[in-house]
Design a protein around this motif. Structure first.
Motif, PDB file in Angstrom:
ATOM      1  N   LEU A 117       0.550  -1.272  -0.312  1.00 58.71           N
ATOM      2  CA  LEU A 117       0.192   0.334  -0.361  1.00 58.71           C
ATOM      3  C   LEU A 117       1.383   0.993   0.404  1.00 58.71           C
ATOM      4  CD1 LEU A 117      -3.456   0.508   0.361  1.00 58.71           C
ATOM      5  CD2 LEU A 117      -2.788   0.393   2.474  1.00 58.71           C
ATOM      6  N   ASN A 118       2.360   0.848   1.077  1.00 58.87           N
ATOM      7  CA  ASN A 118       2.338   2.502   0.550  1.00 58.87           C
ATOM      8  C   ASN A 118       3.314   2.254  -0.633  1.00 58.87           C
ATOM      9  OD1 ASN A 118       3.533   4.036   3.556  1.00 58.87           O
ATOM     10  ND2 ASN A 118       3.307   2.393   4.438  1.00 58.87           N
ATOM     11  N   ILE A 119       3.914   1.735  -1.390  1.00 61.29           N
ATOM     12  CA  ILE A 119       4.058   1.539  -2.284  1.00 61.29           C
ATOM     13  C   ILE A 119       3.678   2.863  -3.725  1.00 61.29           C
ATOM     14  CG2 ILE A 119       5.453   0.186  -4.410  1.00 61.29           C
ATOM     15  CD1 ILE A 119       6.546  -1.544  -2.639  1.00 61.29           C
ATOM     16  N   ILE A 120       2.224   1.940  -3.377  1.00 57.58           N
ATOM     17  CA  ILE A 120       1.180   2.128  -4.528  1.00 57.58           C
ATOM     18  C   ILE A 120       0.860   3.769  -3.985  1.00 57.58           C
ATOM     19  CG2 ILE A 120      -1.346   2.142  -5.161  1.00 57.58           C
ATOM     20  CD1 ILE A 120      -1.262  -0.723  -4.383  1.00 57.58           C
ATOM     21  N   ILE A 121       0.664   4.088  -3.220  1.00 54.37           N
ATOM     22  CA  ILE A 121       0.012   5.393  -2.826  1.00 54.37           C
ATOM     23  C   ILE A 121       1.508   6.133  -2.972  1.00 54.37           C
ATOM     24  CG2 ILE A 121      -0.216   6.830  -0.568  1.00 54.37           C
ATOM     25  CD1 ILE A 121      -1.920   4.877   0.637  1.00 54.37           C
ATOM     26  N   GLY A 122       2.543   5.791  -2.372  1.00 53.83           N
ATOM     27  CA  GLY A 122       4.048   6.457  -3.052  1.00 53.83           C
ATOM     28  C   GLY A 122       4.031   6.509  -4.476  1.00 53.83           C
ATOM     29  N   ILE A 123       4.308   6.585  -5.073  1.00 54.53           N
ATOM     30  CA  ILE A 123       3.740   6.085  -6.550  1.00 54.53           C
ATOM     31  C   ILE A 123       2.760   7.357  -7.074  1.00 54.53           C
ATOM     32  CG2 ILE A 123       3.693   4.998  -9.363  1.00 54.53           C
ATOM     33  CD1 ILE A 123       4.496   2.144  -7.811  1.00 54.53           C
ATOM     34  N   PHE A 124       1.906   7.032  -6.270  1.00 58.60           N
ATOM     35  CA  PHE A 124       0.719   8.629  -6.544  1.00 58.60           C
ATOM     36  C   PHE A 124       1.083   9.441  -6.062  1.00 58.60           C
ATOM     37  CE2 PHE A 124      -3.844   9.818  -5.277  1.00 58.60           C
ATOM     38  CZ  PHE A 124      -4.045  10.648  -6.537  1.00 58.60           C
ATOM     39  N   ASN A 125       1.785   9.567  -4.882  1.00 55.02           N
ATOM     40  CA  ASN A 125       2.080  11.018  -4.604  1.00 55.02           C
ATOM     41  C   ASN A 125       3.427  11.237  -5.102  1.00 55.02           C
ATOM     42  OD1 ASN A 125       0.451  11.357  -2.286  1.00 55.02           O
ATOM     43  ND2 ASN A 125       1.397  10.145  -1.013  1.00 55.02           N
ATOM     44  N   ILE A 126       3.573  10.630  -5.844  1.00 49.68           N
ATOM     45  CA  ILE A 126       5.116  11.590  -6.435  1.00 49.68           C
ATOM     46  C   ILE A 126       4.693  11.378  -8.349  1.00 49.68           C
ATOM     47  CG2 ILE A 126       7.454  10.333  -8.311  1.00 49.68           C
ATOM     48  CD1 ILE A 126       8.347   8.590  -5.510  1.00 49.68           C
ATOM     49  N   ILE A 127       3.549  10.571  -8.655  1.00 46.50           N
ATOM     50  CA  ILE A 127       3.351  11.207  -9.688  1.00 46.50           C
ATOM     51  C   ILE A 127       2.119  12.357  -9.853  1.00 46.50           C
ATOM     52  CG2 ILE A 127       1.699  10.809 -11.749  1.00 46.50           C
ATOM     53  CD1 ILE A 127       2.357   7.763 -11.888  1.00 46.50           C
ATOM     54  N   THR A 128       1.590  12.861  -8.245  1.00 43.18           N
ATOM     55  CA  THR A 128       0.848  14.105  -8.293  1.00 43.18           C
ATOM     56  C   THR A 128       2.236  15.181  -8.224  1.00 43.18           C
ATOM     57  OG1 THR A 128      -0.789  12.638  -6.638  1.00 43.18           O
ATOM     58  CG2 THR A 128      -0.406  14.989  -6.907  1.00 43.18           C
ATOM     59  N   GLY A 129       3.156  14.861  -7.520  1.00 41.56           N
ATOM     60  CA  GLY A 129       4.532  15.812  -6.973  1.00 41.56           C
ATOM     61  C   GLY A 129       4.862  16.410  -9.080  1.00 41.56           C
ATOM     62  N   PHE A 130       4.714  15.527  -9.408  1.00 40.36           N
ATOM     63  CA  PHE A 130       5.240  15.880 -11.131  1.00 40.36           C
ATOM     64  C   PHE A 130       4.912  16.555 -11.800  1.00 40.36           C
ATOM     65  CE2 PHE A 130       8.657  13.084  -9.747  1.00 40.36           C
ATOM     66  CZ  PHE A 130      10.005  13.911 -10.006  1.00 40.36           C
ATOM     67  N   THR A 131       3.280  17.185 -11.909  1.00 48.69           N
ATOM     68  CA  THR A 131       1.932  18.198 -11.951  1.00 48.69           C
ATOM     69  C   THR A 131       2.154  18.684 -11.138  1.00 48.69           C
ATOM     70  OG1 THR A 131       0.574  16.869 -10.400  1.00 48.69           O
ATOM     71  CG2 THR A 131       0.292  15.921 -12.505  1.00 48.69           C
ATOM     72  N   ALA A 132       1.991  19.998 -12.229  1.00 48.63           N
ATOM     73  CA  ALA A 132       1.834  21.429 -11.641  1.00 48.63           C
ATOM     74  C   ALA A 132       0.845  21.646 -10.210  1.00 48.63           C
ATOM     75  CB  ALA A 132       2.045  22.491 -13.157  1.00 48.63           C
ATOM     76  N   SER A 133       0.726  20.738  -9.086  1.00 52.01           N
ATOM     77  CA  SER A 133      -0.275  21.153  -8.316  1.00 52.01           C
ATOM     78  C   SER A 133       0.558  22.248  -8.161  1.00 52.01           C
ATOM     79  CB  SER A 133      -0.357  19.730  -7.976  1.00 52.01           C
ATOM     80  OG  SER A 133      -0.535  20.050  -7.220  1.00 52.01           O
ATOM     81  N   PRO A 134       0.201  23.005  -6.843  1.00 55.10           N
ATOM     82  CA  PRO A 134       0.118  23.634  -5.814  1.00 55.10           C
ATOM     83  C   PRO A 134       1.328  22.665  -5.077  1.00 55.10           C
ATOM     84  CG  PRO A 134      -2.007  23.987  -6.062  1.00 55.10           C
ATOM     85  CD  PRO A 134      -1.706  22.647  -7.461  1.00 55.10           C
ATOM     86  N   VAL A 135       0.352  21.866  -4.513  1.00 48.38           N
ATOM     87  CA  VAL A 135       1.220  21.013  -3.443  1.00 48.38           C
ATOM     88  C   VAL A 135       1.648  19.922  -3.951  1.00 48.38           C
ATOM     89  CG1 VAL A 135      -1.011  20.632  -1.830  1.00 48.38           C
ATOM     90  CG2 VAL A 135      -0.524  19.263  -3.952  1.00 48.38           C
ATOM     91  N   ALA A 136       2.867  20.208  -4.517  1.00 47.20           N
ATOM     92  CA  ALA A 136       3.749  19.659  -5.327  1.00 47.20           C
ATOM     93  C   ALA A 136       5.095  19.045  -4.830  1.00 47.20           C
ATOM     94  CB  ALA A 136       4.006  19.657  -7.238  1.00 47.20           C
ATOM     95  N   PHE A 137       5.264  19.818  -4.454  1.00 56.04           N
ATOM     96  CA  PHE A 137       6.625  19.849  -2.869  1.00 56.04           C
ATOM     97  C   PHE A 137       6.201  18.482  -2.190  1.00 56.04           C
ATOM     98  CE2 PHE A 137       8.611  20.986   0.378  1.00 56.04           C
ATOM     99  CZ  PHE A 137      10.234  20.880   0.004  1.00 56.04           C
ATOM    100  N   MET A 138       5.094  18.797  -1.497  1.00 57.42           N
ATOM    101  CA  MET A 138       4.407  18.406  -0.683  1.00 57.42           C
ATOM    102  C   MET A 138       4.294  16.527  -1.303  1.00 57.42           C
ATOM    103  SD  MET A 138       2.546  19.803   2.186  1.00 57.42           S
ATOM    104  CE  MET A 138       0.196  18.560   2.363  1.00 57.42           C
ATOM    105  N   SER A 139       4.281  16.681  -2.178  1.00 62.89           N
ATOM    106  CA  SER A 139       3.647  15.204  -2.432  1.00 62.89           C
ATOM    107  C   SER A 139       4.816  14.344  -3.287  1.00 62.89           C
ATOM    108  CB  SER A 139       2.699  15.415  -4.075  1.00 62.89           C
ATOM    109  OG  SER A 139       1.412  15.702  -3.937  1.00 62.89           O
ATOM    110  N   ILE A 140       5.402  15.061  -3.710  1.00 62.17           N
ATOM    111  CA  ILE A 140       6.744  14.443  -3.642  1.00 62.17           C
ATOM    112  C   ILE A 140       7.549  14.007  -2.048  1.00 62.17           C
ATOM    113  CG2 ILE A 140       9.546  14.997  -4.382  1.00 62.17           C
ATOM    114  CD1 ILE A 140       8.332  16.195  -7.161  1.00 62.17           C
ATOM    115  N   ASN A 141       7.538  14.938  -1.347  1.00 60.79           N
ATOM    116  CA  ASN A 141       7.958  14.106  -0.255  1.00 60.79           C
ATOM    117  C   ASN A 141       7.254  12.972   0.461  1.00 60.79           C
ATOM    118  OD1 ASN A 141      10.613  16.121   0.749  1.00 60.79           O
ATOM    119  ND2 ASN A 141       8.706  17.577   1.126  1.00 60.79           N
ATOM    120  N   LEU A 142       5.837  13.398   0.317  1.00 56.22           N
ATOM    121  CA  LEU A 142       5.461  12.390   1.159  1.00 56.22           C
ATOM    122  C   LEU A 142       5.490  11.083   0.389  1.00 56.22           C
ATOM    123  CD1 LEU A 142       1.451  13.925   1.253  1.00 56.22           C
ATOM    124  CD2 LEU A 142       2.919  12.289   3.119  1.00 56.22           C
TER     125      LEU A 142
END
Lengths: 176, 104
Positions: A117-142
């Protein structure tokens, strides 16, 4: 006298060995919350300690242990610590290979899904981080945190699988 | 013997023997250790797991709960399993003695 120690273990068996080392020196575990351990000073070597993953264990199990002179000293989350007076002789929760294997399986049944579950959520968070989202930095860290968690869980999982394999191998020639 | 059972583990065999008289967990552990002259020391988790499985299989049953220490006793089904196991062990024993000429 009491003392509180902070110690992080990846291997629950090593943690148990450490708790027993301290008990041999006269420091008896009283409470354990994740990596915090409260010890109380007493007679050296009075108790033998064992830990157990108790996910899904009900009240009757603890009553059963109590009737066997096993004291549950601390329970937090899915982990419990028990002790028994050393004068009673050796203290093991599981005495034969089939019940040891069963126990190891109950640990991996809990650990593997959480790691995945951590791997799946981790991948999801990192992918979100690379989109131009305003929370990109946090997503990558998460996402990185998720990956670290998964990696930390991989270590005990691999150890448990090895222990299990070893026991199963012995069952080919030995009954227990 | 009408039905065949796979070999029992040493622990289960001794637990069933111990329950020919009503006993609680601690009593089982003590008797098994005594019978085996200290060789077989059953862990509490092992006994608990075995009791649960044996109850499900109806090889043993729980006696009326008189508080904390629940007692268990073997059922007729359980006795049959033990009898079958003894025959199996006798076969192993007899063949062993015959082939090694009892030198062991």
């Amino acid at each position: 006298m009491k003392k509180i120690k902070f110690r992080f273990f990846l291997d629950y068996e090593k943690e148990e060995a450490w708790v027993n080392e301290l008990a041999a020196q006269g420091w008896h575990l009283q409470k354990n919350i994740i990596s915090f351990f409260v010890f109380e000073q007493g007679e050296p070597g009075k108790y033998i300690y064992r830990n157990e993953l108790v996910e899904g264990k009900k009240k009757d199990y603890y009553e059963f242990l109590e009737s066997m002179n096993i004291e549950c000293v601390s329970k937090f989350g899915v982990w419990a610590y028990y002790r028994k007076e050393a004068i009673d002789g050796d203290f093991e929760l599981f005495s034969d290979a089939p019940s040891k294997i069963q126990y190891l399986k109950s640990i991996t049944r809990l650990f593997i899904p959480i790691a995945l579950l951590n791997i799946i959520i981790g991948i999801f968070n990192i992918i979100t981080g690379f989109t131009a989202s305003p929370v990109a930095f946090m997503s990558i860290n998460l996402g990185i945190l998720n990956m670290v968690m998964a990696l930390l869980m991989y270590v005990p999982i691999r150890k448990i699988q090895r222990r299990k394999k070893h026991l199963e191998h012995d069952l080919h020639i030995f009954e227990a | 013997m009408t039905k065949e059972y796979p070999p029992l583990t040493e622990g289960v065999y001794y637990i069933l023997l111990a329950l020919f008289e009503a006993r609680h967990g601690y009593g089982i552990m003590q008797l098994v250790e005594e019978m085996s002259k200290g060789r077989v020391r059953l862990g509490a988790g092992t006994i608990y797991g075995a009791i649960k499985t044996l109850l499900e299989r109806q090889w043993i049953e729980a006696l009326e709960d008189d508080g904390r220490k629940k007692e268990y006793i073997i059922t007729e089904n359980g006795k049959k399993v033990v009898e079958y196991e003894i025959l199996r062990l006798r076969e192993l024993f007899d063949n062993g003695i015959r082939i090694t000429n009892g030198k062991a």
